[in-house]
Design a protein around this motif. Structure first.
Motif, PDB file in Angstrom:
ATOM      1  N   HIS A 299      48.287  -3.142  42.786  1.00 52.73           N
ATOM      2  CA  HIS A 299      47.416  -2.455  43.644  1.00 52.73           C
ATOM      3  C   HIS A 299      46.948  -1.248  42.921  1.00 52.73           C
ATOM      4  O   HIS A 299      47.595  -0.583  42.319  1.00 52.73           O
ATOM      5  CB  HIS A 299      48.261  -2.099  44.937  1.00 52.73           C
ATOM      6  CG  HIS A 299      47.229  -1.935  45.976  1.00 52.73           C
ATOM      7  ND1 HIS A 299      46.526  -0.702  46.259  1.00 52.73           N
ATOM      8  CD2 HIS A 299      46.577  -2.822  47.086  1.00 52.73           C
ATOM      9  CE1 HIS A 299      45.935  -0.764  47.477  1.00 52.73           C
ATOM     10  NE2 HIS A 299      46.114  -2.030  47.887  1.00 52.73           N
ATOM     11  N   ARG A 300      45.632  -1.055  43.253  1.00 51.62           N
ATOM     12  CA  ARG A 300      44.981   0.046  42.554  1.00 51.62           C
ATOM     13  C   ARG A 300      45.650   1.578  43.105  1.00 51.62           C
ATOM     14  O   ARG A 300      45.525   2.481  42.570  1.00 51.62           O
ATOM     15  CB  ARG A 300      43.349   0.189  42.698  1.00 51.62           C
ATOM     16  CG  ARG A 300      43.239   0.235  44.229  1.00 51.62           C
ATOM     17  CD  ARG A 300      41.392   0.183  44.323  1.00 51.62           C
ATOM     18  NE  ARG A 300      41.010   0.392  45.573  1.00 51.62           N
ATOM     19  CZ  ARG A 300      41.116  -0.888  46.469  1.00 51.62           C
ATOM     20  NH1 ARG A 300      41.273  -2.021  46.118  1.00 51.62           N
ATOM     21  NH2 ARG A 300      40.397  -0.658  47.682  1.00 51.62           N
ATOM     22  N   ASN A 301      46.269   1.520  44.249  1.00 51.48           N
ATOM     23  CA  ASN A 301      46.825   2.559  44.890  1.00 51.48           C
ATOM     24  C   ASN A 301      48.108   2.231  45.624  1.00 51.48           C
ATOM     25  O   ASN A 301      48.270   2.169  46.936  1.00 51.48           O
ATOM     26  CB  ASN A 301      45.702   3.210  46.026  1.00 51.48           C
ATOM     27  CG  ASN A 301      46.199   4.709  46.587  1.00 51.48           C
ATOM     28  OD1 ASN A 301      47.236   5.106  45.848  1.00 51.48           O
ATOM     29  ND2 ASN A 301      45.854   4.889  47.550  1.00 51.48           N
ATOM     30  N   PRO A 302      49.203   1.836  44.953  1.00 49.64           N
ATOM     31  CA  PRO A 302      50.400   1.303  45.581  1.00 49.64           C
ATOM     32  C   PRO A 302      51.014   2.323  46.537  1.00 49.64           C
ATOM     33  O   PRO A 302      51.777   2.029  47.569  1.00 49.64           O
ATOM     34  CB  PRO A 302      51.411   0.969  44.344  1.00 49.64           C
ATOM     35  CG  PRO A 302      50.895   1.797  43.361  1.00 49.64           C
ATOM     36  CD  PRO A 302      49.204   1.650  43.632  1.00 49.64           C
ATOM     37  N   LYS A 303      50.934   3.761  46.116  1.00 53.37           N
ATOM     38  CA  LYS A 303      51.433   4.627  46.888  1.00 53.37           C
ATOM     39  C   LYS A 303      51.196   4.592  48.296  1.00 53.37           C
ATOM     40  O   LYS A 303      51.632   5.548  49.084  1.00 53.37           O
ATOM     41  CB  LYS A 303      51.226   6.121  46.091  1.00 53.37           C
ATOM     42  CG  LYS A 303      51.977   6.223  45.032  1.00 53.37           C
ATOM     43  CD  LYS A 303      53.328   6.404  45.258  1.00 53.37           C
ATOM     44  CE  LYS A 303      54.278   6.520  43.896  1.00 53.37           C
ATOM     45  NZ  LYS A 303      55.799   6.541  43.933  1.00 53.37           N
TER      46      LYS A 303
END
Length: 470
Positions: free
Chosen positions: A201-205
């Motif tokens: 995912h490009r933004n797992p956070k």
């Protein structure tokens, strides 16, 4: 239906703040009930966009305040500190601007948007709706032996649908469902998918604000691999958990046990057997015996003489016939429009997969039209007190005419086509009938050979109408 109360507790243990409710909005048991959720989702996005704009306005004011303060500090130096003009600017700023900046920080943002969200909360899916949706996906996966990677990628029984791939949190949740019912191998598969999609995912956070964190997936993978007897894999996941949280008490206690278990013979627990009979009926193929059936046109009544109906006899072993193009689009839409406000969850049904409307002949002329058409086709008398039932399927929906044994015959009218699933199966006749919009399936309840089941809906919005004939 998979019982997932413990699953919800597991989610709570993983950090979710869930509140169990006793009511339901039926969004999983009827596609018609789910449609308003799409509009609500649009309003939800617009509401957040409005909230974002309020935050941006606030942030611009903060930036202006910072620049103003920095400009003031640049002007006030030790050399000019005795200037009455600079002294006044400093006093004014500390006395006036400070108070204004405090008001800015104390300002309540998004009051309108928060009120909107609170007002619409009653329309959201409830805990029961969530359980039923989970159970529906589990039912589809189990009955049709669907591969988790295919499901997550939008492929169902070899057919690709234009759907966005699932995100890590969806895969994670179905990993937990399978973990609860002791399908450890499938649980591991789902959880590994969750881990893969999380890493990709490009933004797992962003998932850290939800139930699922990276370490949570690893914790569940420890349990899945342990339950499946893959103790070395379980130890690897446990060690990765400890690399993130060295003082993790459960993993510290578990590691020595895993080492001991790896050296001993393994006897795994048997997974729960769910939907065994339905899987045997719906997952198999039913080759058509074209030499044993025939078609003909009906012209027995004045109506049929005006508009001959094509009839196909589906088997020679029982009276099971299908009548094609018996109802036109206008008639079917009128019937569905009449049924929509009357759709109800079946009384006493905790694991419903559909909603049903009971329509009497006095309700509307279209009911009389349908009844006359059935009577013309069947040649049987209809009792006015026997209502026409209109059913709308939900997620993985199915509807079985369990009480048809008390009637001489049963009529099943297909009010829609579907992309996949929702077949009616007569197992003792080796017969499977796919929904065909506008057609009517009619069978005589002469003996046990016409016992039948409905297979779960895979894709589409399924509408049917039924009538018992006496």
């Amino acid at each position: 239906m998979v019982k997932v109360c413990l699953f919800l507790l597991l989610l709570t243990a993983a950090g979710a703040q869930l509140q169990y409710e006793t009511k339901t909005n039926d969004v999983a048991v009827s596609l018609e009930s789910l449609l308003p959720m799409i509009k609500l989702k649009e309003a939800y996005v617009q509401n957040f966009e409005s909230y974002k704009q309020a935050l941006e306005i606030q942030l611009k004011q903060v930036y202006r305040l910072i620049r103003h303060t920095e400009d003031l500090l640049e002007g006030i130096t030790a050399k000019t500190g005795n200037s009455f003009w600079q002294q006044f600017r400093l006093i004014r700023h500390m006395q006036w601007d400070w108070q204004q900046s405090l008001k800015l920080m104390q300002k309540v943002l998004g009051a309108k948007e928060i009120a909107f969200s609170q007002e619409r909360c009653h329309e959201l899916p409830t805990s029961i709706d969530f359980e039923e949706a989970l159970g529906a996906i589990y039912r589809l996966q189990t009955v049709y032996s669907l591969d988790p990677a295919d499901m997550a990628g939008g492929i169902l029984r070899g057919k690709r649908y234009s759907r966005k791939k699932w995100e890590p949190n969806e895969c994670f949740m179905f990993g937990l469902v399978n973990l609860y019912v002791k399908n450890y191998e499938t649980a591991e598969y789902w959880l590994e998918l969750a881990l893969f999609y999380y890493d990709a995912h490009r933004n797992p956070k962003q998932f850290d604000t939800m139930v699922m964190k990276y370490i949570t997936i690893l914790e569940m993978l420890v349990e899945a691999t342990k339950g499946f007897g893959r103790f070395s894999a379980s130890m690897e996941h446990a060690l990765e958990v400890l690399s993130i949280q060295p003082d993790h008490p459960y993993m510290l206690q578990l590691l020595p046990k895993l080492q001991l278990l790896e050296s001993q013979p393994f006897k795994g627990a048997e997974p729960e057997e769910n939907y065994v009979k339905l899987k045997a009926l719906c997952a198999k193929s039913y080759p058509r015996k074209v030499n044993d059936v025939h078609c003909s046109y009906l012209r027995a009544t004045p109506f049929l003489q005006l508009a001959a109906i094509r009839m196909e006899q589906l088997t020679n072993e029982a009276s099971v016939n299908i009548y094609y193009e018996l109802f036109n689009d206008e008639e079917m839409e009128a019937l569905k429009s009449l049924a929509r406000p009357e759709l109800q969850r079946p009384k006493g049904s905790k694991n419903s997969t559909y909603k049903i409307a009971q329509l009497s002949q006095t309700k509307n002329d279209i009911i009389s039209t349908v009844n006359r058409r059935i009577q013309d086709i069947s040649g049987m008398d209809l009792h006015e007190e026997e209502k026409l039932q209109v059913i709308n399927y939900g997620m993985a929906g199915k509807y079985n005419l369990e009480d048809s044994a008390g009637s001489a015959a049963t009529a099943l009218i297909f009010l829609s086509n579907v992309q996949q699933g929702a077949e009616t199966v007569f197992p003792f006749l080796s017969l499977q009938v796919k929904p065909q919009k506008g057609s009517m399936l009619l069978w005589r309840n002469a003996d046990w050979s016409v016992l039948h089941k409905s297979c779960p809906l895979i894709m589409g919005n399924m509408w049917v109408a039924t009538k018992r004939l006496t």
